[in-house]
Design a protein around this motif. Structure first.
Motif, mmCIF file in Angstrom:
data_model
loop_
_atom_site.group_PDB
_atom_site.id
_atom_site.type_symbol
_atom_site.label_atom_id
_atom_site.label_comp_id
_atom_site.label_asym_id
_atom_site.label_seq_id
_atom_site.Cartn_x
_atom_site.Cartn_y
_atom_site.Cartn_z
ATOM 1 N N LEU A 171 -10.963 -3.485 -1.051
ATOM 2 C CA LEU A 171 -10.066 -2.446 -1.112
ATOM 3 C C LEU A 171 -9.016 -2.850 -2.189
ATOM 4 O O LEU A 171 -8.295 -3.769 -1.885
ATOM 5 N N ASP A 172 -8.416 -1.932 -3.063
ATOM 6 C CA ASP A 172 -7.313 -2.321 -3.661
ATOM 7 C C ASP A 172 -6.392 -1.307 -2.914
ATOM 8 O O ASP A 172 -6.666 -0.003 -2.834
ATOM 9 N N LEU A 173 -5.412 -1.877 -2.278
ATOM 10 C CA LEU A 173 -4.450 -1.140 -1.634
ATOM 11 C C LEU A 173 -3.884 0.033 -2.365
ATOM 12 O O LEU A 173 -3.226 -0.198 -3.623
ATOM 13 N N ASP A 174 -3.764 1.161 -1.601
ATOM 14 C CA ASP A 174 -3.240 2.499 -2.274
ATOM 15 C C ASP A 174 -2.089 2.368 -2.634
ATOM 16 O O ASP A 174 -1.237 1.836 -1.413
ATOM 17 N N LYS A 175 -1.112 2.798 -3.459
ATOM 18 C CA LYS A 175 0.119 2.649 -3.787
ATOM 19 C C LYS A 175 1.003 3.525 -2.857
ATOM 20 O O LYS A 175 2.202 3.349 -2.753
ATOM 21 N N SER A 176 0.416 4.430 -2.240
ATOM 22 C CA SER A 176 1.144 5.379 -1.190
ATOM 23 C C SER A 176 1.499 4.705 -0.062
ATOM 24 O O SER A 176 2.599 5.355 0.555
ATOM 25 N N GLY A 177 0.962 3.825 0.273
ATOM 26 C CA GLY A 177 1.480 2.993 1.694
ATOM 27 C C GLY A 177 0.527 3.331 2.622
ATOM 28 O O GLY A 177 0.877 3.196 3.887
ATOM 29 N N GLY A 178 -0.562 3.888 2.475
ATOM 30 C CA GLY A 178 -1.782 4.027 3.692
ATOM 31 C C GLY A 178 -3.058 3.971 3.011
ATOM 32 O O GLY A 178 -3.302 4.411 1.867
ATOM 33 N N GLN A 179 -3.871 3.249 3.734
ATOM 34 C CA GLN A 179 -5.304 2.931 3.366
ATOM 35 C C GLN A 179 -6.170 2.892 4.478
ATOM 36 O O GLN A 179 -5.820 2.382 5.663
ATOM 37 N N VAL A 180 -7.152 3.692 4.519
ATOM 38 C CA VAL A 180 -8.406 3.772 5.270
ATOM 39 C C VAL A 180 -9.145 2.457 4.890
ATOM 40 O O VAL A 180 -9.646 2.249 4.002
ATOM 41 N N VAL A 236 -13.751 -8.176 12.990
ATOM 42 C CA VAL A 236 -13.714 -7.991 11.557
ATOM 43 C C VAL A 236 -12.825 -9.109 10.827
ATOM 44 O O VAL A 236 -11.576 -9.180 11.065
ATOM 45 N N SER A 237 -13.515 -9.664 9.926
ATOM 46 C CA SER A 237 -12.615 -10.855 9.148
ATOM 47 C C SER A 237 -12.054 -10.070 7.914
ATOM 48 O O SER A 237 -12.734 -9.133 7.387
ATOM 49 N N TYR A 238 -10.865 -10.455 7.586
ATOM 50 C CA TYR A 238 -10.107 -9.982 6.209
ATOM 51 C C TYR A 238 -9.709 -11.185 5.586
ATOM 52 O O TYR A 238 -9.458 -12.190 5.844
ATOM 53 N N ARG A 239 -9.212 -10.836 4.121
ATOM 54 C CA ARG A 239 -8.785 -11.970 3.213
ATOM 55 C C ARG A 239 -8.115 -11.167 2.186
ATOM 56 O O ARG A 239 -8.674 -10.093 1.675
ATOM 57 N N PHE A 240 -7.013 -11.484 1.907
ATOM 58 C CA PHE A 240 -6.309 -11.012 0.722
ATOM 59 C C PHE A 240 -6.461 -11.805 -0.581
ATOM 60 O O PHE A 240 -6.711 -13.092 -0.543
ATOM 61 N N ASN A 241 -6.609 -11.068 -1.782
ATOM 62 C CA ASN A 241 -7.120 -11.511 -2.979
ATOM 63 C C ASN A 241 -6.235 -10.864 -4.030
ATOM 64 O O ASN A 241 -5.738 -9.728 -3.860
ATOM 65 N N GLU A 242 -5.818 -11.547 -5.320
ATOM 66 C CA GLU A 242 -5.072 -10.937 -6.085
ATOM 67 C C GLU A 242 -4.049 -10.007 -5.796
ATOM 68 O O GLU A 242 -4.029 -8.902 -5.793
ATOM 69 N N VAL A 243 -2.958 -10.498 -5.163
ATOM 70 C CA VAL A 243 -1.773 -10.087 -4.685
ATOM 71 C C VAL A 243 -0.576 -10.441 -5.501
ATOM 72 O O VAL A 243 -0.247 -11.401 -5.820
ATOM 73 N N GLU A 244 -0.092 -9.176 -6.270
ATOM 74 C CA GLU A 244 1.204 -9.439 -6.837
ATOM 75 C C GLU A 244 2.005 -8.476 -6.345
ATOM 76 O O GLU A 244 2.183 -7.051 -6.470
ATOM 77 N N LEU A 245 3.228 -8.949 -5.707
ATOM 78 C CA LEU A 245 4.273 -8.229 -4.962
ATOM 79 C C LEU A 245 5.514 -8.700 -5.501
ATOM 80 O O LEU A 245 5.706 -9.874 -5.525
ATOM 81 N N GLU A 246 6.654 -7.699 -5.294
ATOM 82 C CA GLU A 246 7.779 -8.073 -5.547
ATOM 83 C C GLU A 246 8.649 -8.329 -4.176
ATOM 84 O O GLU A 246 9.452 -8.994 -4.250
ATOM 85 N N VAL A 271 -0.674 -8.996 9.848
ATOM 86 C CA VAL A 271 -1.641 -8.754 8.764
ATOM 87 C C VAL A 271 -0.478 -8.678 7.387
ATOM 88 O O VAL A 271 0.013 -7.753 7.202
ATOM 89 N N MET A 272 -0.570 -9.883 6.905
ATOM 90 C CA MET A 272 0.421 -9.825 5.678
ATOM 91 C C MET A 272 -0.284 -10.305 4.519
ATOM 92 O O MET A 272 -1.054 -11.081 4.438
ATOM 93 N N ALA A 273 0.109 -9.326 3.407
ATOM 94 C CA ALA A 273 -0.513 -9.369 2.142
ATOM 95 C C ALA A 273 -0.109 -10.760 1.248
ATOM 96 O O ALA A 273 0.887 -10.464 1.009
ATOM 97 N N GLU A 274 -0.819 -11.686 1.268
ATOM 98 C CA GLU A 274 -0.397 -12.838 0.334
ATOM 99 C C GLU A 274 -1.820 -13.252 -0.148
ATOM 100 O O GLU A 274 -2.718 -13.524 0.571
ATOM 101 N N SER A 275 -1.880 -13.591 -1.179
ATOM 102 C CA SER A 275 -3.081 -14.230 -1.827
ATOM 103 C C SER A 275 -3.580 -15.559 -1.044
ATOM 104 O O SER A 275 -2.967 -16.440 -0.614
ATOM 105 N N THR A 318 4.174 -1.879 -10.336
ATOM 106 C CA THR A 318 3.810 -3.082 -10.800
ATOM 107 C C THR A 318 3.177 -3.977 -9.959
ATOM 108 O O THR A 318 2.696 -4.996 -10.067
ATOM 109 N N GLU A 319 2.970 -3.528 -8.595
ATOM 110 C CA GLU A 319 2.671 -4.345 -7.402
ATOM 111 C C GLU A 319 1.201 -3.860 -7.156
ATOM 112 O O GLU A 319 0.681 -2.876 -7.278
ATOM 113 N N LYS A 320 0.445 -4.832 -6.685
ATOM 114 C CA LYS A 320 -1.144 -4.689 -6.380
ATOM 115 C C LYS A 320 -1.465 -5.580 -5.366
ATOM 116 O O LYS A 320 -0.890 -6.701 -5.342
ATOM 117 N N ALA A 321 -2.298 -5.367 -4.578
ATOM 118 C CA ALA A 321 -2.913 -6.205 -3.637
ATOM 119 C C ALA A 321 -4.519 -5.785 -3.462
ATOM 120 O O ALA A 321 -4.752 -4.566 -3.143
#
Length: 140
Positions: free
Chosen positions: A97-106, A118-128, A53-57, A85-88
């Motif tokens: 879900l907007d991934l929490d900046k803390s490094g953990g998300q329910v 369960v299907s998942y998809r990443f959207n609006e990913v801005e990562l350094e 599970v890798m965060a990429e648009s 400045t990062e978001k996913a």
């Protein structure tokens, strides 16, 4: 001759009496009873993505969640903390879900035991830096 007939009749009667005594008695109503059976089933839970599970648009995939806990379970994601400045944004099943900046998300909380895909998809990913999510499942 009468004497012989009486003796034969007596022998036959005696033989029938012994045969009747040796025959099993007819069974009456069957006996009944009860018993209690108790079994303990251990709680088993697992979560398995079809690929990392890798965060990429636009990246998508599926996750199999399985847990037999009668109280349900929680699926969570752990990852490196995000910089300011990062978001996913992640679509997980029917949740956005907007991934929490803390490094953990329910990702999901279930109140029942179940197995589901369960299907998942990443959207609006801005990562350094790359972001890989490690999924865990915990019984409730």
């Amino acid at each position: 001759m009468t004497h012989r007939v009486l003796r034969a009749l007596a022998a036959a009667t005696l033989g029938l009496g012994l045969f009747a005594a040796a025959a099993p008695a007819l069974a009456g109503p069957t006996a009944g009873g009860t018993y209690r059976l108790r079994a303990t089933v251990p709680v088993a839970c697992w979560v398995k993505p079809t690929s990392p599970v890798m965060a990429e648009s636009g990246r998508s995939g599926e996750v199999v969640e399985a847990c037999n806990s009668p109280g349900g379970f929680t699926v969570s994601a752990q990852y490196r903390p995000l910089s300011p400045t990062e978001k996913a944004t992640m679509f997980y099943g029917d949740r956005i879900l907007d991934l929490d900046k803390s490094g953990g998300q329910v990702l999901r909380r279930s109140s029942i035991a179940t197995i589901r895909s369960v299907s998942y998809r990443f959207n609006e990913v801005e990562l350094e830096q790359p972001l890989i999510l490690a999924l865990t499942i915990q019984p409730i």
